[in-house]
Enzyme design. Structure first.
Site, PDB file in Angstrom:
ATOM      1  N   ARG A 159       0.820  -1.230   0.000  1.00 57.08           N
ATOM      2  CA  ARG A 159       0.000   0.000   0.000  1.00 57.08           C
ATOM      3  C   ARG A 159       0.844   1.266   0.000  1.00 57.08           C
ATOM      4  O   ARG A 159       0.460   2.272   0.599  1.00 57.08           O
ATOM      5  CB  ARG A 159      -0.932   0.042   1.218  1.00 57.08           C
TER       6      ARG A 159
ATOM      7  N   ARG B 104      -3.308   6.685   1.211  1.00 52.28           N
ATOM      8  CA  ARG B 104      -3.820   7.908   1.868  1.00 52.28           C
ATOM      9  C   ARG B 104      -2.869   8.586   2.832  1.00 52.28           C
ATOM     10  O   ARG B 104      -3.119   9.723   3.219  1.00 52.28           O
ATOM     11  CB  ARG B 104      -5.133   7.579   2.592  1.00 52.28           C
TER      12      ARG B 104
ATOM     13  N   ASP C   2      -6.673  -2.618  -7.340  1.00 53.79           N
ATOM     14  CA  ASP C   2      -7.208  -3.258  -6.142  1.00 53.79           C
ATOM     15  C   ASP C   2      -7.479  -4.720  -6.443  1.00 53.79           C
ATOM     16  O   ASP C   2      -7.696  -5.098  -7.596  1.00 53.79           O
ATOM     17  CB  ASP C   2      -8.501  -2.580  -5.677  1.00 53.79           C
TER      18      ASP C   2
ATOM     19  N   TYR D 178     -15.001 -11.740   0.100  1.00 54.22           N
ATOM     20  CA  TYR D 178     -15.699 -10.480  -0.203  1.00 54.22           C
ATOM     21  C   TYR D 178     -16.963 -10.721  -1.021  1.00 54.22           C
ATOM     22  O   TYR D 178     -17.974 -10.040  -0.845  1.00 54.22           O
ATOM     23  CB  TYR D 178     -14.767  -9.523  -0.962  1.00 54.22           C
TER      24      TYR D 178
HETATM   25  O1  CP3 Z   1       0.185  -1.636  -2.469  1.00 52.34           O
HETATM   26  C1  CP3 Z   1      -0.130  -0.710  -3.245  1.00 52.34           C
HETATM   27  O2  CP3 Z   1       0.252   0.455  -3.100  1.00 52.34           O
HETATM   28  C2  CP3 Z   1      -0.958  -1.057  -4.466  1.00 52.34           C
HETATM   29  C3  CP3 Z   1      -2.352  -0.821  -4.374  1.00 52.34           C
HETATM   30  C4  CP3 Z   1      -3.267  -1.731  -3.578  1.00 52.34           C
HETATM   31  C5  CP3 Z   1      -4.499  -1.262  -3.068  1.00 52.34           C
HETATM   32  N1  CP3 Z   1      -5.185  -2.322  -2.558  1.00 52.34           N
HETATM   33  C6  CP3 Z   1      -4.946   0.116  -3.132  1.00 52.34           C
HETATM   34  C7  CP3 Z   1      -6.051   0.551  -2.253  1.00 52.34           C
HETATM   35  C8  CP3 Z   1      -3.191  -3.098  -3.291  1.00 52.34           C
HETATM   36  C9  CP3 Z   1      -2.060  -4.079  -3.538  1.00 52.34           C
HETATM   37  C10 CP3 Z   1      -4.424  -3.455  -2.645  1.00 52.34           C
HETATM   38  C11 CP3 Z   1      -4.738  -4.834  -2.238  1.00 52.34           C
HETATM   39  C12 CP3 Z   1      -5.954  -5.078  -1.442  1.00 52.34           C
HETATM   40  N2  CP3 Z   1      -7.181  -4.490  -1.556  1.00 52.34           N
HETATM   41  C13 CP3 Z   1      -6.062  -6.109  -0.482  1.00 52.34           C
HETATM   42  C14 CP3 Z   1      -4.966  -7.093  -0.149  1.00 52.34           C
HETATM   43  C15 CP3 Z   1      -3.970  -6.508   0.757  1.00 52.34           C
HETATM   44  C16 CP3 Z   1      -4.445  -6.292   2.147  1.00 52.34           C
HETATM   45  O3  CP3 Z   1      -4.488  -5.117   2.534  1.00 52.34           O
HETATM   46  O4  CP3 Z   1      -4.734  -7.285   2.826  1.00 52.34           O
HETATM   47  C17 CP3 Z   1      -7.367  -6.075   0.037  1.00 52.34           C
HETATM   48  C18 CP3 Z   1      -7.916  -6.990   1.127  1.00 52.34           C
HETATM   49  C19 CP3 Z   1      -8.074  -5.062  -0.666  1.00 52.34           C
HETATM   50  C20 CP3 Z   1      -9.511  -4.707  -0.518  1.00 52.34           C
HETATM   51  C21 CP3 Z   1      -9.671  -3.311  -0.137  1.00 52.34           C
HETATM   52  N3  CP3 Z   1      -9.427  -2.232  -0.979  1.00 52.34           N
HETATM   53  C22 CP3 Z   1     -10.047  -2.798   1.128  1.00 52.34           C
HETATM   54  C23 CP3 Z   1     -10.378  -3.655   2.337  1.00 52.34           C
HETATM   55  C24 CP3 Z   1     -10.050  -1.408   1.016  1.00 52.34           C
HETATM   56  C25 CP3 Z   1     -10.451  -0.400   2.040  1.00 52.34           C
HETATM   57  C26 CP3 Z   1      -9.306  -0.259   2.974  1.00 52.34           C
HETATM   58  C27 CP3 Z   1      -9.379   0.985   3.774  1.00 52.34           C
HETATM   59  O5  CP3 Z   1      -8.419   1.114   4.568  1.00 52.34           O
HETATM   60  O6  CP3 Z   1     -10.294   1.800   3.636  1.00 52.34           O
HETATM   61  C28 CP3 Z   1      -9.620  -1.065  -0.282  1.00 52.34           C
HETATM   62  C29 CP3 Z   1      -9.416   0.273  -0.825  1.00 52.34           C
HETATM   63  C30 CP3 Z   1      -8.040   0.644  -1.235  1.00 52.34           C
HETATM   64  N4  CP3 Z   1      -7.232  -0.114  -2.013  1.00 52.34           N
HETATM   65  C31 CP3 Z   1      -7.349   1.862  -0.931  1.00 52.34           C
HETATM   66  C32 CP3 Z   1      -6.112   1.809  -1.589  1.00 52.34           C
HETATM   67  C33 CP3 Z   1      -5.064   2.870  -1.649  1.00 52.34           C
HETATM   68  C34 CP3 Z   1      -7.903   2.991  -0.110  1.00 52.34           C
HETATM   69  C35 CP3 Z   1      -8.944   3.660  -0.959  1.00 52.34           C
HETATM   70  C36 CP3 Z   1      -9.014   5.150  -0.782  1.00 52.34           C
HETATM   71  O7  CP3 Z   1      -8.193   5.860  -1.381  1.00 52.34           O
HETATM   72  O8  CP3 Z   1      -9.923   5.565  -0.063  1.00 52.34           O
END
Ligand code: CP3
Length: 356
Positions: free
Chosen positions: A27, A31, A77, A154
């Protein structure tokens, strides 16, 4: 394709000699960076960022402009796949991801299409190509996908879950139905990752964020077995170079041996597994990636430095370690703390690579 100027990350994944331990953060584009929040506001929403290759490229590169990271990761994502299967992904502020449709019955599973990346998710390989062009060989680009089990949670729950009640009930009550769903996902994920590789992803990571919620036998059956199908079908060499595969099951420290048996090149570790123990168990087979608790980044730079020193000395001398956090960086981390973390990985790790 251009030559790589910094290939430490790929070399460490192949357990080849390096001058310093490579580092990136799960990530890393997110943010905690004010420039990410500005780009997201400009794009409109998180999904608008993902679906616009130029914007996805812009945010992928943001952490690389700030820090000497050794790898970039595609901005996207894991939930793009269920979205492309027609479930209707949306994000409710403060509540995480949600789906308009859920998968509960045999008819729901039957109706799910296999994903055709070039037709259903063309913006993903487009983003990979755009990022490769803009990186211009600075560092390698990582592609990724969710694991079938993690995606299935999910899809069955309709969003995030604390106990995975519905997904586990399906696995235990109707194992054949759950396996049909996992099979469709494994086929889709294999094709999706291969399209990312063909578009230029130089390594791929499978995020199994929720495999660790399963009981021992259930992990092997519902999480590892479908990941094995993916590993068997991946393109392992492209453009004259090996394409390493990283498997990361959060909470999966007890399964490192069967994970290493799948034939992946590296295993991701969360912070609950000591890296020295992991190295002695599977380090002759795979590289290891991890594993600092992301919450250490809330502490002061000298505490961060001490933790990095600890993990480096725990792994010990030689290649085969990619430094990372044990899970994604959180929105509340100060960007300067992330910078202190990355710089001291390089500075403190050189002594462990002198004989390499
Ligand atoms: O690593 C990176 O920088 C690449 C981008 C990336 C994102 N999501 C961007 C993202 C990667 C590799 C993911 C993977 C992801 N997404 C996972 C597996 C990794 C982990 O964290 O276990 C999962 C379970 C998701 C599903 C997902 N997407 C969730 C649960 C959420 C909300 C999380 C939150 O904290 O609100 C997202 C959204 C998401 N994916 C964001 C980002 C930068 C935040 C969205 C925003 O900008 O509001």
């Amino acid at each position: 394709m251009s030559e790589l100027k910094n290939d430490r990350f790929l070399r460490a994944l192949m357990r080849e000699p390096v001058d310093a331990t490579p580092v990136w953060m799960m990530r890393q584009a997110g943010r905690y960076l004010p420039e990410y929040r500005a780009s997201r506001a400009k794009a409109g929403s998180f999904m608008d960022l993902c679906m616009n290759p130029e914007m996805a490229c812009e945010v992928t590169l943001q952490p690389l402009e700030r820090y000497p990271l050794d790898a970039a990761i595609l901005f996207s994502d894991i939930l793009t796949i269920p979205d492309a299967m027609g479930l209707g992904l949306y994000f409710e502020t403060g509540e995480g991801p949600r789906f308009k449709k859920t998968v509960t019955t045999a008819a729901d599973v039957d109706a799910l299409p296999i994903v055709n990346t070039l037709k259903d998710l063309p913006y993903v390989p487009d983003a990979v190509r755009t990022i490769r062009r803009e990186l211009n060989g600075r560092v390698p680009l990582i592609g990724f996908s969710g694991s079938p089990w993690t995606l299935a949670t999910y899809m069955v729950e309709g969003g995030s879950s604390k106990d995975f009640r519905k997904a586990k009930a399906m696995a235990y009550n109707e194992p054949e139905l759950m396996k049909m769903l996992l099979d469709k996902l494994a086929i889709s994920v294999t094709e999706y990752l291969n399209e990312q590789i063909k578009a230029g992803a130089q390594a791929v990571q499978i995020f199994d964020s929720w495999g660790g919620a399963l009981a021992h036998d259930a992990y092997l059956e519902f999480s590892l077995a479908p990941m094995q199908k993916i590993v068997n079908g991946l393109i392992r060499e492209h453009d004259g170079r090996k394409v390493p595969v990283i498997m990361f099951t959060k909470g999966g420290g007890q399964w490192l041996e069967p994970m290493a048996e799948t034939g992946v090149d590296a295993l991701g570790l969360d912070w609950t597994t000591p890296i020295s123990g992991a190295r002695s168990r599977v380090g002759h087979k795979v590289a290891l990636q991890g594993n600092m608790d992301p919450s250490i980044l809330y502490a002061k730079p000298d505490r961060i430095r001490a933790e990095v020193a600890n993990i480096l000395s725990d792994f010990g001398a030689g290649s085969g370690h990619v430094f990372n956090l044990g899970h994604g960086i959180t929105p509340e981390v100060k960007p300067e703390n992330a910078g202190a973390f990355i710089e001291c990985v390089h500075e403190l790790s050189r002594q462990y690579h002198l004989q390499d």
